[in-house]
Design an enzyme around this catalytic site. Structure first.
Site: not given
Ligand code: DGL
Length: 259
Positions: A12, A43-44, A74-76, A184
């Site tokens: 994101s 994105y969260g 990105c984990n989300t 991340t």
């Molecule tokens: N960096 C992202 C993750 O690992 C997304 C964070 C976001 O956009 O809320 O979840």
């Protein structure tokens, strides 16, 4: 797809550059294209369907640039959309998820803390992983607003320190000895986190594991580059590139792109 096509990564925003760093460290001769979807960050707090649609948009763009593999940095996006991505695309797709398993192995108190976005923590995917470790007490904390502060240049602000303190101290009080950074963006917070929690609490993330896995998949598919010198590294943002520039190496090529 040829061996010398680039590795594509998306997030994101700037968070995924922490994954890019690990990939570049392990495979410096690979060409890479990183896209930070900053126009649509964070994105969260988005719905699953929105995250699926944004992930498709990002992969379509990386494919249009000839990427041989996509790393979802990105984990989300991974925890909400990895199944949909793998169903739709035939290209190899590497995901990232919070390092729960390594944390359960490291923890001596069997109490671990996980800091991640709302989208990750409320996903079915994440719930199914937590269920695998009934012996471990897993204390989940949503990192509300952390990504927004980082994306708007307020990483080193009083506001950031206050928010982190309010999220972390309750976990410390409950006796965690391992803290998982499940987003991340968060490795950039490590120096601040270290001033808040006791030094004997271990802080872990999934960056190195994802890089290692990416290399193994490329090896297995016979897609490792044959380049013998450092690869070219492109970083694209669909907003102002100034913030992204501060998180990328000097040798990186940072540009605005409309994706
Ligand atoms: N960096 C992202 C993750 O690992 C997304 C964070 C976001 O956009 O809320 O979840």
């Amino acid at each position: 797809m040829t061996k010398n096509n680039p590795i594509g990564l998306f997030d994101s925003g700037i968070g995924g550059t922490t994954i890019w760093q690990e990939i570049n460290l392990l495979m410096p001769n690979e060409d890479t294209i990183f896209i930070g979807d900053q126009r649509y960050a964070p994105y969260g707090i988005k719905s699953k369907q929105e995250i699926v649609d944004l992930s498709f948009k990002n992969i379509d763009y990386l494919l249009s640039l000839g990427c041989k593999i996509v790393v979802v940095a990105c984990n989300t996006a991974t925890t909400n959309a990895i199944e949909e991505m793998r169903e739709k695309y035939s290209i190899p797709i590497i995901g990232i998820e919070p390092a729960i398993k390594p944390a359960t192995i490291l923890s001596k108190t069997s109490k671990i803390g996980i800091l991640a976005t709302k989208g990750t923590i409320t996903s079915d995917f994440f719930a199914s992983k937590v269920k695998l470790y009934p012996e471990t007490q897993i204390i989940e904390q949503i990192g509300y607003d952390l990504v927004t502060l980082i994306e708007t240049g307020r990483l080193h602000s009083d506001e950031m320190k206050a928010l982190l303190t309010s999220y972390l101290l309750p976990m410390v009080d409950q006796g965690i000895d391992t803290l998982v950074l499940g987003c991340t963006h968060y490795p950039y917070l490590t120096p601040i986190i270290e001033t808040i929690i006791p030094a004997d609490i271990k802080i872990i993330d999934s960056g190195k594991a994802v890089a290692k896995h990416t290399k193994e998949v490329l090896e297995k598919l016979d897609l490792l580059t044959t380049n013998t010198s450092a690869g070219a590294n492109y970083f694209f943002s669909n907003t102002d590139i100034e913030i992204l520039k501060t998180f990328t190496p000097e040798s990186g090529i940072v540009e605005y792109r409309d994706f």
